[in-house]
Write an enzyme that holds these catalytic residues in place. Sequence first.
Site, short mmCIF file in Angstrom:
data_model
loop_
_atom_site.label_atom_id
_atom_site.label_comp_id
_atom_site.label_asym_id
_atom_site.label_seq_id
_atom_site.Cartn_x
_atom_site.Cartn_y
_atom_site.Cartn_z
N ASP A 69 12.71 -21.52 8.19
CA ASP A 69 14.02 -20.88 7.93
C ASP A 69 14.41 -21.12 6.46
O ASP A 69 14.90 -20.21 5.79
CB ASP A 69 15.12 -21.50 8.82
CG ASP A 69 14.85 -21.35 10.31
OD1 ASP A 69 15.60 -20.65 10.99
OD2 ASP A 69 13.85 -21.93 10.80
N ASP A 135 19.00 -13.04 7.80
CA ASP A 135 18.61 -14.05 8.79
C ASP A 135 17.11 -14.28 8.53
O ASP A 135 16.28 -13.45 8.91
CB ASP A 135 18.85 -13.54 10.22
CG ASP A 135 18.60 -14.65 11.23
OD1 ASP A 135 17.92 -15.63 10.89
OD2 ASP A 135 19.08 -14.51 12.38
N LEU A 137 14.96 -16.26 9.70
CA LEU A 137 14.14 -16.46 10.90
C LEU A 137 15.08 -16.37 12.10
O LEU A 137 15.90 -17.26 12.31
CB LEU A 137 13.45 -17.83 10.85
CG LEU A 137 12.22 -18.06 11.74
CD1 LEU A 137 11.56 -19.39 11.41
CD2 LEU A 137 12.49 -17.93 13.20
N ASP A 138 15.00 -15.28 12.81
CA ASP A 138 15.83 -15.10 14.00
C ASP A 138 14.97 -15.49 15.20
O ASP A 138 13.81 -15.06 15.30
CB ASP A 138 16.27 -13.63 14.08
CG ASP A 138 17.17 -13.35 15.27
OD1 ASP A 138 18.13 -14.11 15.47
OD2 ASP A 138 16.91 -12.37 15.99
N THR A 140 14.84 -18.99 16.15
CA THR A 140 14.29 -20.30 15.74
C THR A 140 13.99 -21.17 16.97
O THR A 140 12.99 -21.89 17.00
CB THR A 140 15.28 -21.03 14.81
OG1 THR A 140 15.51 -20.20 13.68
CG2 THR A 140 14.71 -22.35 14.32
N GLY A 266 16.25 -14.08 20.38
CA GLY A 266 16.39 -13.34 19.13
C GLY A 266 17.20 -12.06 19.27
O GLY A 266 17.01 -11.28 20.21
N LYS A 270 15.71 -8.34 20.54
CA LYS A 270 16.35 -7.58 21.63
C LYS A 270 16.59 -6.12 21.22
O LYS A 270 16.53 -5.22 22.06
CB LYS A 270 17.62 -8.30 22.09
CG LYS A 270 17.25 -9.49 23.01
CD LYS A 270 18.43 -10.10 23.69
CE LYS A 270 19.02 -11.27 22.99
NZ LYS A 270 18.15 -12.45 22.88
N ASP A 293 22.71 -11.70 12.23
CA ASP A 293 21.91 -11.37 13.41
C ASP A 293 21.99 -9.88 13.74
O ASP A 293 21.07 -9.32 14.34
CB ASP A 293 22.42 -12.13 14.65
CG ASP A 293 22.10 -13.60 14.59
OD1 ASP A 293 20.92 -13.93 14.43
OD2 ASP A 293 23.05 -14.42 14.70
P1 AMP Z 1 19.66 -15.49 21.48
O1 AMP Z 1 19.81 -14.19 22.18
O2 AMP Z 1 20.14 -16.66 22.29
O3 AMP Z 1 18.30 -15.68 20.96
O4 AMP Z 1 20.65 -15.42 20.24
C1 AMP Z 1 20.57 -14.42 19.24
C2 AMP Z 1 20.99 -15.00 17.90
O5 AMP Z 1 22.30 -15.55 18.00
C3 AMP Z 1 20.11 -16.16 17.43
O6 AMP Z 1 20.06 -16.15 16.04
C4 AMP Z 1 20.84 -17.38 17.90
O7 AMP Z 1 20.58 -18.48 17.09
C5 AMP Z 1 22.30 -16.94 17.76
N1 AMP Z 1 23.12 -17.59 18.78
C6 AMP Z 1 23.52 -17.08 19.96
N2 AMP Z 1 24.27 -17.98 20.65
C7 AMP Z 1 24.32 -19.08 19.90
C8 AMP Z 1 24.94 -20.35 20.04
N3 AMP Z 1 25.63 -20.66 21.14
N4 AMP Z 1 24.78 -21.24 19.04
C9 AMP Z 1 24.09 -20.94 17.94
N5 AMP Z 1 23.47 -19.76 17.74
C10 AMP Z 1 23.59 -18.84 18.69
MG MG Z 2 19.48 -15.29 14.24
MG MG Z 3 18.06 -17.58 11.87
#
Ligand code: AMP
Ligand code: MG
Ligand code: MG
Length: 355
Positions: A69, A135, A137-138, A140, A266, A270, A293
């Site tokens: 990242d 972003d 690295l989405d 992580t 990510g 999605k 994001d």
């Molecule tokens: P996800 O669908 O959970 O992979 O989330 C999509 C993006 O939103 C990623 O970059 C995650 O890091 C961020 N994200 C979603 N919910 C949270 C959370 N509760 N805390 C930190 N990052 C989040």
């Molecule tokens: Mg992200």
């Molecule tokens: Mg990121």
Amino acid sequence: MTSLLAAIAHHLSPECYAMSVSPTVLMRLVASAHTVAEKAGAIVRKVLHSGELGIVEKTGANDLQTLADRLAQQSICASLSRHFPKITIIGEEDLPAEEIKEDLIESGFSEEILQKTCPEEYSGLKEEELVVWVDPLDGTKEYTEASRCLHHQTEAQIPSKGSDTSQPYSTALWLLDNVTVLIGIAYGGRAIAGVINQPFYNYELGTGAALGRTMWGMPGLGAFGFQLREVPGDRRIVTTTRSHSNKLVTDCVDAMEPHEVVRVGGAGNKIIQLVEGKASAYVFASPGCKKWDTCAPEAILHAVGGKLTDMHGNAYCYDANVKHMNSAGVLATLRNHEYYVSRVPQSVLQALKSE
Ligand code: AMP
Ligand code: MG
Ligand code: MG
């Protein structure tokens, strides 16, 4: 002379015309972001293969930062600001200001993008009017899990792909495709261009395969680097988070009456599910996603006729001074956005106020 050139240009195909005049700031920026995202993708692969991820917890165990990242963001921000010093660039990671190593700089431009014609409405945009959301690295969380699996063979602990988490998946390598690099470009608060690099695309072809792909799009121009597909018929396949869920998120997913739920990591990934016919809606009824994001994914989705809003159906603003958190959740669809908005429960609408 000028009128002679104009007359000649008038008879040229759009491609020839675009080549005959110098590209606009926006097309140069997207062309640069394309190669810069590829470089960032290469960094993400290299750090994974080294096995030395240098993981740091930001707000907690589900909010991580790795060396990938950090290096990818340094590479993207330094490379873009060399060519475009007046652009506002907002990156996810909070990094100390330091000298960036020269080997992190990417100075190339995608020729294919330079040759495209800029949509008329953006042709006069200036550097200082553009905001870039990065972003590096989405996904992580998924990146660190895939790395653990690769380097320590703990795949039995990694839940399976999709809705059924009871069966251990034989390998967690599928998580690699959850990882993306996102560079979104905004003007006047709107996402007007986006680049997504998926560094491990084609991982399933095994050693020796060329990994990675880059998708990009601009509303009014089109989307490139993938084949647009739609979920067949009236099937509702909902994609949502696999690692940041809560009761609001699951209640809202259930309210969509999905035929199938796909839980993957990510935000970038999605949106890829939506445009490649693997999901019909991305439903995340919670704060958590940030502007970096959603900016690039929104631009690409919009370029193919889709929509990304909060849970009320309101658009997010990508101006430089907005708050980073998408507090009212994320609802994205390729088609039938209104149906999904209409299904959002009152409890969710009350809990998540629009900005
Ligand atoms: P996800 O669908 O959970 O992979 O989330 C999509 C993006 O939103 C990623 O970059 C995650 O890091 C961020 N994200 C979603 N919910 C949270 C959370 N509760 N805390 C930190 N990052 C989040
Ligand atoms: Mg992200
Ligand atoms: Mg990121």
